[in-house]
Design a protein around this motif. Structure first.
Motif, PDB file in Angstrom:
ATOM      1  N   LEU A  24       8.158  40.415 -24.943  1.00  0.00           N
ATOM      2  CA  LEU A  24       8.346  40.936 -26.297  1.00  0.00           C
ATOM      3  C   LEU A  24       9.579  40.358 -26.996  1.00  0.00           C
ATOM      4  N   GLN A  25      10.315  39.504 -26.281  1.00  0.00           N
ATOM      5  CA  GLN A  25      11.534  38.900 -26.838  1.00  0.00           C
ATOM      6  C   GLN A  25      12.550  39.969 -27.249  1.00  0.00           C
ATOM      7  N   ILE A  26      12.802  40.903 -26.328  1.00  0.00           N
ATOM      8  CA  ILE A  26      13.819  41.929 -26.525  1.00  0.00           C
ATOM      9  C   ILE A  26      14.842  41.818 -25.403  1.00  0.00           C
ATOM     10  N   GLN A  27      15.927  42.590 -25.486  1.00  0.00           N
ATOM     11  CA  GLN A  27      16.993  42.525 -24.497  1.00  0.00           C
ATOM     12  C   GLN A  27      16.663  43.384 -23.268  1.00  0.00           C
ATOM     13  N   PHE A  28      17.231  43.003 -22.123  1.00  0.00           N
ATOM     14  CA  PHE A  28      17.006  43.740 -20.876  1.00  0.00           C
ATOM     15  C   PHE A  28      18.335  44.201 -20.292  1.00  0.00           C
ATOM     16  N   LEU A  29      18.352  45.437 -19.814  1.00  0.00           N
ATOM     17  CA  LEU A  29      19.551  46.015 -19.196  1.00  0.00           C
ATOM     18  C   LEU A  29      19.175  46.596 -17.838  1.00  0.00           C
ATOM     19  N   ASP A  30      19.775  46.075 -16.783  1.00  0.00           N
ATOM     20  CA  ASP A  30      19.504  46.508 -15.405  1.00  0.00           C
ATOM     21  C   ASP A  30      20.619  47.444 -14.939  1.00  0.00           C
ATOM     22  N   SER A  31      20.404  48.746 -15.085  1.00  0.00           N
ATOM     23  CA  SER A  31      21.443  49.713 -14.721  1.00  0.00           C
ATOM     24  C   SER A  31      21.736  49.684 -13.223  1.00  0.00           C
ATOM     25  N   GLY A  32      20.694  49.472 -12.414  1.00  0.00           N
ATOM     26  CA  GLY A  32      20.893  49.417 -10.974  1.00  0.00           C
ATOM     27  C   GLY A  32      21.832  48.295 -10.570  1.00  0.00           C
ATOM     28  N   VAL A  95      27.981  55.406  -3.732  1.00  0.00           N
ATOM     29  CA  VAL A  95      28.859  55.072  -4.857  1.00  0.00           C
ATOM     30  C   VAL A  95      28.285  55.602  -6.162  1.00  0.00           C
ATOM     31  N   ALA A  96      26.986  55.409  -6.359  1.00  0.00           N
ATOM     32  CA  ALA A  96      26.347  55.814  -7.615  1.00  0.00           C
ATOM     33  C   ALA A  96      26.275  57.325  -7.785  1.00  0.00           C
ATOM     34  N   SER A  97      26.427  58.069  -6.707  1.00  0.00           N
ATOM     35  CA  SER A  97      26.365  59.528  -6.802  1.00  0.00           C
ATOM     36  C   SER A  97      27.679  60.137  -7.284  1.00  0.00           C
ATOM     37  N   ASP A  98      28.736  59.336  -7.324  1.00  0.00           N
ATOM     38  CA  ASP A  98      30.035  59.845  -7.759  1.00  0.00           C
ATOM     39  C   ASP A  98      30.047  60.017  -9.277  1.00  0.00           C
ATOM     40  N   PRO A  99      30.353  61.205  -9.780  1.00  0.00           N
ATOM     41  CA  PRO A  99      30.351  61.463 -11.230  1.00  0.00           C
ATOM     42  C   PRO A  99      31.247  60.515 -12.025  1.00  0.00           C
ATOM     43  N   LYS A 100      32.386  60.121 -11.447  1.00  0.00           N
ATOM     44  CA  LYS A 100      33.290  59.209 -12.144  1.00  0.00           C
ATOM     45  C   LYS A 100      32.657  57.830 -12.326  1.00  0.00           C
ATOM     46  N   VAL A 101      31.959  57.366 -11.295  1.00  0.00           N
ATOM     47  CA  VAL A 101      31.291  56.072 -11.378  1.00  0.00           C
ATOM     48  C   VAL A 101      30.164  56.130 -12.396  1.00  0.00           C
ATOM     49  N   ARG A 102      29.412  57.230 -12.372  1.00  0.00           N
ATOM     50  CA  ARG A 102      28.293  57.372 -13.307  1.00  0.00           C
ATOM     51  C   ARG A 102      28.793  57.399 -14.745  1.00  0.00           C
ATOM     52  N   ALA A 103      29.868  58.098 -14.973  1.00  0.00           N
ATOM     53  CA  ALA A 103      30.430  58.158 -16.330  1.00  0.00           C
ATOM     54  C   ALA A 103      30.873  56.774 -16.787  1.00  0.00           C
ATOM     55  N   GLN A 172      15.951  56.528   2.725  1.00  0.00           N
ATOM     56  CA  GLN A 172      17.251  57.206   2.656  1.00  0.00           C
ATOM     57  C   GLN A 172      17.762  57.293   1.218  1.00  0.00           C
ATOM     58  N   ARG A 173      17.559  56.215   0.459  1.00  0.00           N
ATOM     59  CA  ARG A 173      17.997  56.217  -0.931  1.00  0.00           C
ATOM     60  C   ARG A 173      17.171  57.197  -1.761  1.00  0.00           C
ATOM     61  N   ASP A 174      15.880  57.310  -1.476  1.00  0.00           N
ATOM     62  CA  ASP A 174      15.038  58.291  -2.164  1.00  0.00           C
ATOM     63  C   ASP A 174      15.614  59.690  -1.981  1.00  0.00           C
ATOM     64  N   ASP A 175      15.977  59.985  -0.731  1.00  0.00           N
ATOM     65  CA  ASP A 175      16.503  61.318  -0.415  1.00  0.00           C
ATOM     66  C   ASP A 175      17.838  61.558  -1.115  1.00  0.00           C
ATOM     67  N   LYS A 176      18.740  60.574  -1.042  1.00  0.00           N
ATOM     68  CA  LYS A 176      20.049  60.721  -1.683  1.00  0.00           C
ATOM     69  C   LYS A 176      19.935  60.819  -3.191  1.00  0.00           C
ATOM     70  N   ASP A 177      19.120  59.939  -3.770  1.00  0.00           N
ATOM     71  CA  ASP A 177      19.007  59.899  -5.234  1.00  0.00           C
ATOM     72  C   ASP A 177      18.372  61.167  -5.791  1.00  0.00           C
ATOM     73  N   SER A 178      17.411  61.729  -5.067  1.00  0.00           N
ATOM     74  CA  SER A 178      16.704  62.916  -5.542  1.00  0.00           C
ATOM     75  C   SER A 178      17.502  64.198  -5.351  1.00  0.00           C
ATOM     76  N   ASN A 179      18.450  64.179  -4.399  1.00  0.00           N
ATOM     77  CA  ASN A 179      19.178  65.405  -4.069  1.00  0.00           C
ATOM     78  C   ASN A 179      20.653  65.382  -4.431  1.00  0.00           C
ATOM     79  N   ARG A 180      21.115  64.315  -5.085  1.00  0.00           N
ATOM     80  CA  ARG A 180      22.523  64.276  -5.481  1.00  0.00           C
ATOM     81  C   ARG A 180      22.784  65.318  -6.553  1.00  0.00           C
TER      82      ARG A 180
END
Length: 222
Positions: A24-32, A95-103, A172-180
């Motif tokens: 579509l000729q638009i921009q892409f952002l990979d948050s992961g 690392v991604a589960s830390d509120p400071k990092v997410r902010a 393991q990541r599914d479990d951590k990401d869903s329950n953080r």
């Protein structure tokens, strides 16, 4: 305009979003990828015995999308391949589960999408980062399919990794990401679910592209 694709690890979010952006000729952002850069900072801080947050705040994280590839840079150095290592994968959920990092990462992304049309992929974009996104998709696939996709993605850069290790890491990541406690992985109420287990890559790209084109047409005709 911002379009978001959320979903668990290996569901096809990044590859699909990149292909849709190119189509579509638009921009892409990979948050992961941005969380992986933060994880690289965390691993480096452990090596040099420095405060992680002090080093993160002093770091310059930048990115660009070119020829269907998202490039991540840390202090001007391209770390696109480095952030896909198993060492980073093993630590990114913590690392991604830390509120400071997410902010920190959320602010980085919100600033980036103030102009132009973006499609972004992640785990909580439609629920926490961009709750007012014009379009939201939630991609899912069974564990076996996701593990095979991730294995094929990284086996050239990390030849020692096995499919079983990838499968365990994703579970393991599914479990951590869903329950953080901070912004857990979940489907937004207004998201369109796309199950890619039995879809070809071309089919999922075409489906999402068509929905976005319809929305862009509506925006233009307002």
């Amino acid at each position: 305009m911002i379009v978001v694709i959320d979903g668990p690890a290996g569901s096809g979010k990044s590859s699909t979003a990149k292909a849709v952006a190119a189509n579509l000729q638009i921009q892409f952002l990979d948050s992961g990828a941005l969380y992986r850069v933060a994880t690289l900072v965390y691993l480096n801080s452990r090596k040099n015995n420095r405060s992680f947050f002090e080093q993160l705040e002093e770091s310059e994280i930048s990115f660009y999308f070119k020829k269907e590839k998202f490039h991540a840079l840390l202090n001007g150095q391209d770390v696109t391949e480095d952030i896909r290592s198993m060492n980073v994968s093993d630590n990114v959920s913590e690392v991604a589960s830390d509120p400071k990092v997410r902010a920190y990462i959320n602010n980085l992304m919100r600033e980036a999408v103030k102009h132009d049309v973006y499609i972004a992929d992640g785990r909580d974009l439609g629920t926490a980062v961009f709750p007012n996104a014009e379009l939201k998709f939630y991609m899912v696939a069974d564990l076996e399919t996701r593990a095979e996709r991730r294995y094929n993605e990284i086996k050239e850069s990390d030849t020692e990794v096995t499919l079983e290790e990838i499968k365990q890491n994703i579970a393991q990541r599914d479990d951590k990401d869903s329950n953080r406690s901070s912004d857990p992985l979940k489907k937004a109420d207004d998201a369109i679910e796309v199950n890619t287990s039995d879809m070809t890559f071309e089919d999922q790209v075409a489906f999402i592209s068509n929905v976005i084109k319809d929305e862009l047409s509506k925006q233009t005709n307002k």
